[in-house]
Design a protein around this motif. Structure first.
Motif, PDB file in Angstrom:
ATOM      1  N   PHE A  82       0.881  -1.118  -0.023  1.00  0.00           N
ATOM      2  CA  PHE A  82       0.027   0.002  -0.077  1.00  0.00           C
ATOM      3  C   PHE A  82       0.838   1.369  -0.029  1.00  0.00           C
ATOM      4  O   PHE A  82       0.542   2.171  -0.956  1.00  0.00           O
ATOM      5  CB  PHE A  82      -0.933  -0.026   1.197  1.00  0.00           C
ATOM      6  CG  PHE A  82      -1.819   1.216   1.317  1.00  0.00           C
ATOM      7  CD1 PHE A  82      -2.946   1.129   0.640  1.00  0.00           C
ATOM      8  CD2 PHE A  82      -1.572   2.318   2.138  1.00  0.00           C
ATOM      9  CE1 PHE A  82      -3.741   2.301   0.566  1.00  0.00           C
ATOM     10  CE2 PHE A  82      -2.492   3.323   2.283  1.00  0.00           C
ATOM     11  CZ  PHE A  82      -3.608   3.364   1.424  1.00  0.00           C
ATOM     12  N   TYR A  83       1.709   1.443   0.927  1.00  0.00           N
ATOM     13  CA  TYR A  83       2.652   2.636   0.890  1.00  0.00           C
ATOM     14  C   TYR A  83       3.608   2.766  -0.004  1.00  0.00           C
ATOM     15  O   TYR A  83       3.915   3.780  -0.610  1.00  0.00           O
ATOM     16  CB  TYR A  83       3.147   2.729   2.385  1.00  0.00           C
ATOM     17  CG  TYR A  83       2.408   2.834   3.443  1.00  0.00           C
ATOM     18  CD1 TYR A  83       2.211   4.457   3.733  1.00  0.00           C
ATOM     19  CD2 TYR A  83       1.670   2.158   4.145  1.00  0.00           C
ATOM     20  CE1 TYR A  83       0.972   4.738   4.742  1.00  0.00           C
ATOM     21  CE2 TYR A  83       0.655   2.538   5.213  1.00  0.00           C
ATOM     22  CZ  TYR A  83       0.480   3.709   5.592  1.00  0.00           C
ATOM     23  OH  TYR A  83      -0.352   4.315   6.251  1.00  0.00           O
ATOM     24  N   GLU A  84       4.213   1.713  -0.671  1.00  0.00           N
ATOM     25  CA  GLU A  84       5.067   1.607  -1.623  1.00  0.00           C
ATOM     26  C   GLU A  84       4.177   1.831  -3.187  1.00  0.00           C
ATOM     27  O   GLU A  84       4.577   2.587  -3.902  1.00  0.00           O
ATOM     28  CB  GLU A  84       6.105   0.493  -1.680  1.00  0.00           C
ATOM     29  CG  GLU A  84       7.024   0.674  -0.702  1.00  0.00           C
ATOM     30  CD  GLU A  84       7.985  -0.562  -0.584  1.00  0.00           C
ATOM     31  OE1 GLU A  84       8.018  -1.169  -1.641  1.00  0.00           O
ATOM     32  OE2 GLU A  84       8.460  -0.834   0.561  1.00  0.00           O
ATOM     33  N   ASP A  85       3.379   0.835  -3.175  1.00  0.00           N
ATOM     34  CA  ASP A  85       2.532   0.857  -4.836  1.00  0.00           C
ATOM     35  C   ASP A  85       1.539   1.891  -4.893  1.00  0.00           C
ATOM     36  O   ASP A  85       1.320   2.498  -5.979  1.00  0.00           O
ATOM     37  CB  ASP A  85       2.377  -0.554  -5.116  1.00  0.00           C
ATOM     38  CG  ASP A  85       3.532  -1.669  -4.905  1.00  0.00           C
ATOM     39  OD1 ASP A  85       4.505  -1.077  -5.116  1.00  0.00           O
ATOM     40  OD2 ASP A  85       3.207  -2.706  -4.904  1.00  0.00           O
ATOM     41  N   VAL A  86       0.669   1.677  -3.820  1.00  0.00           N
ATOM     42  CA  VAL A  86      -0.424   2.961  -3.847  1.00  0.00           C
ATOM     43  C   VAL A  86      -0.111   4.114  -3.701  1.00  0.00           C
ATOM     44  O   VAL A  86      -0.254   5.427  -4.512  1.00  0.00           O
ATOM     45  CB  VAL A  86      -1.589   2.397  -3.145  1.00  0.00           C
ATOM     46  CG1 VAL A  86      -2.820   3.391  -3.126  1.00  0.00           C
ATOM     47  CG2 VAL A  86      -2.095   0.961  -3.447  1.00  0.00           C
ATOM     48  N   LEU A  87       0.559   4.579  -2.495  1.00  0.00           N
ATOM     49  CA  LEU A  87       1.023   5.943  -2.350  1.00  0.00           C
ATOM     50  C   LEU A  87       2.251   6.449  -2.786  1.00  0.00           C
ATOM     51  O   LEU A  87       2.587   7.531  -2.780  1.00  0.00           O
ATOM     52  CB  LEU A  87       0.858   6.075  -0.618  1.00  0.00           C
ATOM     53  CG  LEU A  87      -0.270   5.916   0.060  1.00  0.00           C
ATOM     54  CD1 LEU A  87      -0.417   6.317   1.523  1.00  0.00           C
ATOM     55  CD2 LEU A  87      -1.563   6.710  -0.604  1.00  0.00           C
ATOM     56  N   GLN A 131      -6.389  14.951  -7.501  1.00  0.00           N
ATOM     57  CA  GLN A 131      -5.583  13.926  -8.273  1.00  0.00           C
ATOM     58  C   GLN A 131      -5.486  12.547  -7.428  1.00  0.00           C
ATOM     59  O   GLN A 131      -5.352  11.489  -8.051  1.00  0.00           O
ATOM     60  CB  GLN A 131      -4.499  14.625  -8.755  1.00  0.00           C
ATOM     61  CG  GLN A 131      -4.458  15.815  -9.773  1.00  0.00           C
ATOM     62  CD  GLN A 131      -3.332  16.728 -10.014  1.00  0.00           C
ATOM     63  OE1 GLN A 131      -2.395  16.332  -9.451  1.00  0.00           O
ATOM     64  NE2 GLN A 131      -3.248  17.536 -10.755  1.00  0.00           N
ATOM     65  N   CYS A 132      -5.152  12.857  -6.091  1.00  0.00           N
ATOM     66  CA  CYS A 132      -4.838  11.979  -5.199  1.00  0.00           C
ATOM     67  C   CYS A 132      -6.172  10.918  -5.215  1.00  0.00           C
ATOM     68  O   CYS A 132      -6.161   9.776  -5.013  1.00  0.00           O
ATOM     69  CB  CYS A 132      -4.435  12.287  -3.755  1.00  0.00           C
ATOM     70  SG  CYS A 132      -2.716  13.069  -3.647  1.00  0.00           S
TER      71      CYS A 132
END
Length: 137
Positions: A34-39, A95-96
């Motif tokens: 989540f933190y690396e790929d999504v955010l 955008q987020c």
């Protein structure tokens, strides 16, 4: 005349910033994705499979499996143990939101102009922590 005795200065008055924000995780693989790929947070370093750090401005966000420093039971599913707020520009809030939806992340609250002068967006990470993206408007 109402004079209060002066209290000694606390040594905690020397604190000027939060240097590390540590999230104790239940599911390291899901949280890391989540933190690396999504955010798309930049990986700063991985000290072990149980401690991963991301550099965010002057702060380090760490994902950690509780160990010898925390014997507390994990926060029950469906309960947030913290809220993180990430500041961006007003246009970037939208955008987020679009990127989160594209990545399959459910929005708790879509981009909304708040009466206190912020444009906000709320969602959760895989462990249920409340995350906010906001801008001052």
């Amino acid at each position: 005349m109402d004079e209060r005795p002066s209290s000694p200065r606390s040594p905690f008055g020397a604190i000027r910033a939060i240097d590390y924000t540590v999230i104790f995780v239940r599911d390291m693989a899901a949280m890391r994705r989540f933190y690396e790929d999504v955010l798309a947070f930049p990986l700063s370093r991985e000290l072990s499979p149980n401690w991963i750090e991301y550099g965010l401005g002057n702060n380090t966000l760490a994902l950690a499996k509780p160990s010898r420093t925390a014997s507390d039971a994990p926060t029950p599913a469906g309960s947030a143990s913290l809220q993180l707020a990430f500041k961006v520009s007003a246009a970037e809030v939208d955008q987020c939101a679009d990127e989160l939806v594209r990545q399959g992340v459910a929005l708790l609250s879509p981009p909304t102009d708040q009466p206190f002068g912020h444009r906000t967006l709320f969602f959760r990470d895989p462990d249920g922590n409340l995350l906010e993206v906001y801008a001052e408007i």
